[in-house]
Design an enzyme around this catalytic site. Structure first.
Site, PDB file in Angstrom:
ATOM      1  N   ASP A   6      29.639 -39.751 -49.559  1.00  0.00           N
ATOM      2  CA  ASP A   6      30.505 -38.956 -50.151  1.00  0.00           C
ATOM      3  C   ASP A   6      30.230 -37.424 -50.077  1.00  0.00           C
ATOM      4  OD1 ASP A   6      33.035 -38.112 -51.859  1.00  0.00           O
ATOM      5  OD2 ASP A   6      31.670 -37.657 -53.471  1.00  0.00           O
ATOM      6  N   TYR A  38      34.881 -31.579 -49.480  1.00  0.00           N
ATOM      7  CA  TYR A  38      35.647 -32.103 -48.261  1.00  0.00           C
ATOM      8  C   TYR A  38      37.184 -31.934 -48.187  1.00  0.00           C
ATOM      9  CZ  TYR A  38      31.481 -34.229 -46.042  1.00  0.00           C
ATOM     10  OH  TYR A  38      30.214 -34.764 -45.618  1.00  0.00           O
ATOM     11  N   CYS A  69      34.646 -41.873 -50.246  1.00  0.00           N
ATOM     12  CA  CYS A  69      35.291 -40.568 -50.096  1.00  0.00           C
ATOM     13  C   CYS A  69      36.773 -40.689 -49.408  1.00  0.00           C
ATOM     14  CB  CYS A  69      34.502 -39.412 -49.181  1.00  0.00           C
ATOM     15  SG  CYS A  69      35.262 -38.032 -48.937  1.00  0.00           S
ATOM     16  N   ASN A  70      37.684 -40.396 -49.965  1.00  0.00           N
ATOM     17  CA  ASN A  70      38.929 -40.534 -49.638  1.00  0.00           C
ATOM     18  C   ASN A  70      39.378 -39.693 -48.332  1.00  0.00           C
ATOM     19  OD1 ASN A  70      40.590 -42.346 -51.553  1.00  0.00           O
ATOM     20  ND2 ASN A  70      39.194 -41.257 -52.721  1.00  0.00           N
ATOM     21  N   CYS A 172      40.960 -39.740 -55.277  1.00  0.00           N
ATOM     22  CA  CYS A 172      39.591 -39.014 -54.905  1.00  0.00           C
ATOM     23  C   CYS A 172      38.594 -39.460 -55.832  1.00  0.00           C
ATOM     24  CB  CYS A 172      39.854 -37.524 -54.975  1.00  0.00           C
ATOM     25  SG  CYS A 172      38.343 -36.309 -55.079  1.00  0.00           S
ATOM     26  N   THR A 173      37.173 -39.963 -55.083  1.00  0.00           N
ATOM     27  CA  THR A 173      36.099 -40.673 -55.978  1.00  0.00           C
ATOM     28  C   THR A 173      35.785 -39.771 -57.171  1.00  0.00           C
ATOM     29  OG1 THR A 173      34.707 -40.105 -54.110  1.00  0.00           O
ATOM     30  CG2 THR A 173      35.859 -42.503 -54.337  1.00  0.00           C
ATOM     31  N   HIS A 174      35.910 -38.511 -57.098  1.00  0.00           N
ATOM     32  CA  HIS A 174      35.562 -37.495 -57.900  1.00  0.00           C
ATOM     33  C   HIS A 174      36.366 -37.633 -59.306  1.00  0.00           C
ATOM     34  CE1 HIS A 174      33.177 -35.312 -54.800  1.00  0.00           C
ATOM     35  NE2 HIS A 174      32.579 -34.331 -55.849  1.00  0.00           N
TER      36      HIS A 174
END
Ligand code: DGL
Length: 248
Positions: A6, A38, A69-70, A172-174
């Site tokens: 990520d 990103y 990470c998308n 979004c993985t965040h």
């Protein structure tokens, strides 16, 4: 060994979901904090960074790779990599079949929205409204407080305030790291509708497709020192002491 990749701390949400299903697997994690965020990068830059991230993971022994990470998932889908890999969109699309016909707000980075990968994966299943969220991932990465996150999310939701939704997808993985804050903002606008984290669907695909072996070791590498990252590792993975090493 499984490698997770990520731009920073977002992939830890996917790591957590994999760990819950496969405590014994060995995992190496790479957060490319030096190049974060990103989500504002071009497709070309993301392809280069994705290739580099995969090489870093392979150099530490990863045989199977997860794009946690998308924004980088586009590059995985475009074939920037060979070998066994799992990215975010396909497992999510599989899980979203349960919500067939729903009106879904897609909260994602600008790069993910622009790539159209979620439209490709989900359009036939649900009715999707993409909302590109500038600043949100980097604010989470930098460890901003809940009041600031709330403010950013609320300003974003103003853009789609007149629409109706049945669910919100955190693409979004965040974002799952501040899921409670987002849920509060969602509740205030649209009532209590589900705020979905695809990490579980991704983790399920990982344990289905990858060999699960090892002694349960997790090794963390980041490309730039980060106190918020160190804090999060402690918060999410508990008392056990993990080494977080900076690689150039
Ligand atoms: N966590 C990443 C994603 O899922 C990247 C966020 C960013 O660095 O902008 O898209």
């Amino acid at each position: 060994m499984i490698g997770l990749f990520d731009s920073g701390c977002g992939g830890l949400t996917v790591l957590r979901a994999i760990r819950a299903r496969a405590p014994q697997v060995d995992i190496v994690y790479f957060g490319d904090i030096r190049n974060a965020p990103y989500g504002s990068k071009s497709q070309k830059e993301l392809e280069r960074l994705t290739k580099n991230g995969i090489q870093v993971l392979q150099s530490f022994g990863a045989k199977d790779v997860v794009s946690a990470c998308n924004s980088a998932s586009t590059s995985f889908l475009e074939g920037a990599t060979r070998g066994r890999f799992v990215e975010m969109t396909r497992p999510t699309a599989r899980a979203m079949r349960l919500l067939a016909g729903a009106r879904v707000l897609l909260l994602a980075t600008e790069a993910t929205v622009k790539s159209g990968i979620y439209n490709d994966a989900l359009d036939p299943i649900v009715s999707l409204t993409p909302l590109p969220a500038a600043l949100l991932a980097s604010s989470i990465e930098n460890g901003e407080d809940n009041a600031e996150i709330s403010r950013i999310v609320s300003t974003l939701f103003d853009i789609v305030a007149r629409k109706k939704f049945d669910a919100v997808l955190l693409a979004c993985t965040h974002y799952p790291l501040v899921r409670d804050v987002i849920q509060n903002e969602v509740d205030a606008r649209w009532g209590h509708i589900p705020v979905l984290d695809p990490a579980d669907a991704v983790a399920e695909e990982v344990v289905e497709r990858f060999p699960i072996a090892g002694g349960g070791k997790t090794t963390f590498y980041i490309s730039k020192e980060s106190a918020p990252f160190q804090r999060l590792v402690r918060r999410l993975f508990g008392a056990r002491k993990y080494a977080v090493e900076v690689v150039s």
